[in-house]
Design a protein around this motif. Structure first.
Motif, PDB file in Angstrom:
ATOM      1  N   ARG A 178       0.797  -1.219   0.000  1.00  0.00           N
ATOM      2  CA  ARG A 178       0.000   0.000   0.000  1.00  0.00           C
ATOM      3  C   ARG A 178       0.833   1.274   0.000  1.00  0.00           C
ATOM      4  O   ARG A 178       0.491   2.262   0.657  1.00  0.00           O
ATOM      5  CB  ARG A 178      -0.964  -0.010   1.194  1.00  0.00           C
ATOM      6  CG  ARG A 178      -1.963  -1.160   1.138  1.00  0.00           C
ATOM      7  CD  ARG A 178      -2.954  -1.117   2.271  1.00  0.00           C
ATOM      8  NE  ARG A 178      -3.906  -2.232   2.172  1.00  0.00           N
ATOM      9  CZ  ARG A 178      -4.882  -2.456   3.038  1.00  0.00           C
ATOM     10  NH1 ARG A 178      -5.042  -1.638   4.076  1.00  0.00           N
ATOM     11  NH2 ARG A 178      -5.710  -3.484   2.877  1.00  0.00           N
ATOM     12  N   PHE A 179       1.937   1.232  -0.735  1.00  0.00           N
ATOM     13  CA  PHE A 179       2.734   2.442  -0.933  1.00  0.00           C
ATOM     14  C   PHE A 179       2.229   3.235  -2.128  1.00  0.00           C
ATOM     15  O   PHE A 179       2.425   4.434  -2.200  1.00  0.00           O
ATOM     16  CB  PHE A 179       4.219   2.087  -1.114  1.00  0.00           C
ATOM     17  CG  PHE A 179       5.047   2.390   0.090  1.00  0.00           C
ATOM     18  CD1 PHE A 179       5.844   3.520   0.163  1.00  0.00           C
ATOM     19  CD2 PHE A 179       5.037   1.541   1.177  1.00  0.00           C
ATOM     20  CE1 PHE A 179       6.604   3.807   1.273  1.00  0.00           C
ATOM     21  CE2 PHE A 179       5.792   1.805   2.304  1.00  0.00           C
ATOM     22  CZ  PHE A 179       6.580   2.945   2.356  1.00  0.00           C
ATOM     23  N   VAL A 180       1.603   2.545  -3.077  1.00  0.00           N
ATOM     24  CA  VAL A 180       1.033   3.220  -4.235  1.00  0.00           C
ATOM     25  C   VAL A 180      -0.360   2.651  -4.502  1.00  0.00           C
ATOM     26  O   VAL A 180      -0.685   1.542  -4.076  1.00  0.00           O
ATOM     27  CB  VAL A 180       1.907   3.067  -5.499  1.00  0.00           C
ATOM     28  CG1 VAL A 180       3.311   3.611  -5.264  1.00  0.00           C
ATOM     29  CG2 VAL A 180       1.958   1.620  -5.961  1.00  0.00           C
ATOM     30  N   ARG A 218       8.968   5.529  -5.734  1.00  0.00           N
ATOM     31  CA  ARG A 218       8.818   4.403  -4.819  1.00  0.00           C
ATOM     32  C   ARG A 218       9.428   3.134  -5.408  1.00  0.00           C
ATOM     33  O   ARG A 218      10.020   2.321  -4.673  1.00  0.00           O
ATOM     34  CB  ARG A 218       7.345   4.179  -4.489  1.00  0.00           C
ATOM     35  CG  ARG A 218       6.658   5.366  -3.812  1.00  0.00           C
ATOM     36  CD  ARG A 218       7.426   5.859  -2.604  1.00  0.00           C
ATOM     37  NE  ARG A 218       6.706   6.922  -1.902  1.00  0.00           N
ATOM     38  CZ  ARG A 218       7.210   7.640  -0.911  1.00  0.00           C
ATOM     39  NH1 ARG A 218       8.459   7.427  -0.496  1.00  0.00           N
ATOM     40  NH2 ARG A 218       6.488   8.586  -0.326  1.00  0.00           N
ATOM     41  N   MET A 219       9.305   2.967  -6.704  1.00  0.00           N
ATOM     42  CA  MET A 219       9.931   1.812  -7.353  1.00  0.00           C
ATOM     43  C   MET A 219      11.448   1.873  -7.197  1.00  0.00           C
ATOM     44  O   MET A 219      12.094   0.874  -6.863  1.00  0.00           O
ATOM     45  CB  MET A 219       9.543   1.764  -8.831  1.00  0.00           C
ATOM     46  CG  MET A 219       8.076   1.446  -9.083  1.00  0.00           C
ATOM     47  SD  MET A 219       7.649   1.412 -10.838  1.00  0.00           S
ATOM     48  CE  MET A 219       8.518  -0.072 -11.357  1.00  0.00           C
ATOM     49  N   SER A 252       7.156   4.412   5.909  1.00  0.00           N
ATOM     50  CA  SER A 252       5.803   4.878   5.607  1.00  0.00           C
ATOM     51  C   SER A 252       5.843   5.859   4.442  1.00  0.00           C
ATOM     52  O   SER A 252       6.777   6.662   4.342  1.00  0.00           O
ATOM     53  CB  SER A 252       5.196   5.565   6.832  1.00  0.00           C
ATOM     54  OG  SER A 252       4.012   6.266   6.484  1.00  0.00           O
ATOM     55  N   PRO A 253       4.838   5.818   3.555  1.00  0.00           N
ATOM     56  CA  PRO A 253       4.802   6.771   2.449  1.00  0.00           C
ATOM     57  C   PRO A 253       4.565   8.207   2.909  1.00  0.00           C
ATOM     58  O   PRO A 253       4.748   9.151   2.131  1.00  0.00           O
ATOM     59  CB  PRO A 253       3.635   6.270   1.593  1.00  0.00           C
ATOM     60  CG  PRO A 253       2.792   5.448   2.509  1.00  0.00           C
ATOM     61  CD  PRO A 253       3.734   4.844   3.494  1.00  0.00           C
ATOM     62  N   SER A 254       4.184   8.364   4.171  1.00  0.00           N
ATOM     63  CA  SER A 254       3.947   9.717   4.695  1.00  0.00           C
ATOM     64  C   SER A 254       5.223  10.392   5.179  1.00  0.00           C
ATOM     65  O   SER A 254       5.218  11.589   5.485  1.00  0.00           O
ATOM     66  CB  SER A 254       2.938   9.666   5.850  1.00  0.00           C
ATOM     67  OG  SER A 254       3.453   8.914   6.940  1.00  0.00           O
ATOM     68  N   PHE A 255       6.321   9.660   5.224  1.00  0.00           N
ATOM     69  CA  PHE A 255       7.589  10.255   5.637  1.00  0.00           C
ATOM     70  C   PHE A 255       8.002  11.328   4.637  1.00  0.00           C
ATOM     71  O   PHE A 255       7.805  11.163   3.425  1.00  0.00           O
ATOM     72  CB  PHE A 255       8.687   9.189   5.735  1.00  0.00           C
ATOM     73  CG  PHE A 255       8.620   8.342   6.975  1.00  0.00           C
ATOM     74  CD1 PHE A 255       7.471   8.284   7.737  1.00  0.00           C
ATOM     75  CD2 PHE A 255       9.715   7.589   7.381  1.00  0.00           C
ATOM     76  CE1 PHE A 255       7.402   7.491   8.881  1.00  0.00           C
ATOM     77  CE2 PHE A 255       9.663   6.794   8.522  1.00  0.00           C
ATOM     78  CZ  PHE A 255       8.500   6.750   9.271  1.00  0.00           C
ATOM     79  N   PRO A 256       8.579  12.442   5.108  1.00  0.00           N
ATOM     80  CA  PRO A 256       9.019  13.499   4.173  1.00  0.00           C
ATOM     81  C   PRO A 256      10.121  13.006   3.257  1.00  0.00           C
ATOM     82  O   PRO A 256      10.919  12.131   3.633  1.00  0.00           O
ATOM     83  CB  PRO A 256       9.509  14.606   5.108  1.00  0.00           C
ATOM     84  CG  PRO A 256       9.849  13.914   6.400  1.00  0.00           C
ATOM     85  CD  PRO A 256       8.865  12.788   6.521  1.00  0.00           C
TER      86      PRO A 256
END
Length: 266
Positions: free
Chosen positions: A69-71, A83-84, A95-99
């Motif tokens: 669930r990153f994309v 992300r890839m 987490s994808p929410s990290f800056p």
């Protein structure tokens, strides 16, 4: 100016592998066709098989990111590429929410520009991946030296302009990251950027120095009228786009003047 310097970088790669006159929008693109960078094997009969593998690998990595669930379908394509790349290089955050880190911001800037040049998403990802890897590996030691080289060549071309920058304490505050880490992505339009990246991919990151020098020379009157480092930097980060093609042409001429034409100078 040689004929090669007038072509954008995709055309150069098609010709390197013997495909003359192929429309640029028909992939396989740039680095996917450059055997020197190790993307494809030297035997051309293996290319179809390797390209099939590359597409499968793209799909596998994308699927893995969806599973964790990153994309999702709503994720912007440039973020998908990031992300890839992070997953493949072992740098995917928790987490994808990290800056985003500075190196991620560089990747995103390059990816945004490349996305405007390359239609196929698989081709686009592999080209971005290889371009960024080249910057991080081949040019790792050269890129930090470019600000010093910029100062050197600007002094040769216009010492008065350099003196003004020093008087304003602007030399150390110029947008070097935009110029040399992002390779002018987000600064020049894609049509001009292609000609610059052609030289970078072909073996010379020093072309970036001469583009920066030519930007200063082109906007000398404007820069000389500014009296603070902040104002100068802000202007250089958002230069007018209508002069970009002329700037790149003159920058290539400067590159030839100082470095010669036979061999790319890193």
């Amino acid at each position: 100016m040689t004929e090669d310097s007038q072509r954008n970088f995709r055309s150069v790669y098609y010709e390197k592998v013997g495909f003359r006159g192929v429309e640029e929008k028909k992939s396989l693109e740039i680095l996917l066709k450059d055997d020197r960078l190790g993307i494809l094997p030297p035997h051309h009969e293996s290319h179809t098989q390797v390209m099939t593998y590359r597409k499968e690998q793209y799909s596998d990595v994308l699927h893995a990111l969806r599973v964790v669930r990153f994309v999702s379908d709503a994720t912007p394509q440039v973020e998908v590429y990031l992300r890839m790349y992070q997953l493949e290089s072992g740098k995917l955050p928790r987490s994808p929410s990290f800056p985003l880190k500075p190196e991620d911001e560089v990747f995103v800037a390059i990816a945004k520009a490349m996305e405007e040049m390359v239609e196929d998403s698989v081709d686009c990802y592999w080209i971005i991946r290889c371009f960024v890897n080249q910057l991080n590996n081949k040019y790792r030691d050269s890129l930090p030296q470019l600000p010093k080289a910029f100062e050197q060549y600007l002094n040769l071309e216009d010492s008065r302009l350099l003196s003004h920058l020093k008087t304003c304490s602007a030399v150390s505050k110029l947008p070097y990251d935009l110029w040399f880490k992002r390779c002018f992505a987000g600064c020049l339009p894609e049509s001009s950027l292609q000609r610059v990246w052609d030289k970078v991919v072909s073996g010379s990151c020093k072309i970036l120095v001469f583009v920066a020098v030519e930007i200063l020379l082109t906007f000398k009157i404007k820069v000389m009228a500014l009296n603070s480092a902040e104002k100068i930097t802000k202007f250089l980060e958002n230069i007018p786009q209508d002069s970009s093609d002329a700037i790149v042409s003159k920058a290539i001429d400067l590159w030839h003047k100082h470095c010669g034409t036979p061999v790319h100078s890193a």
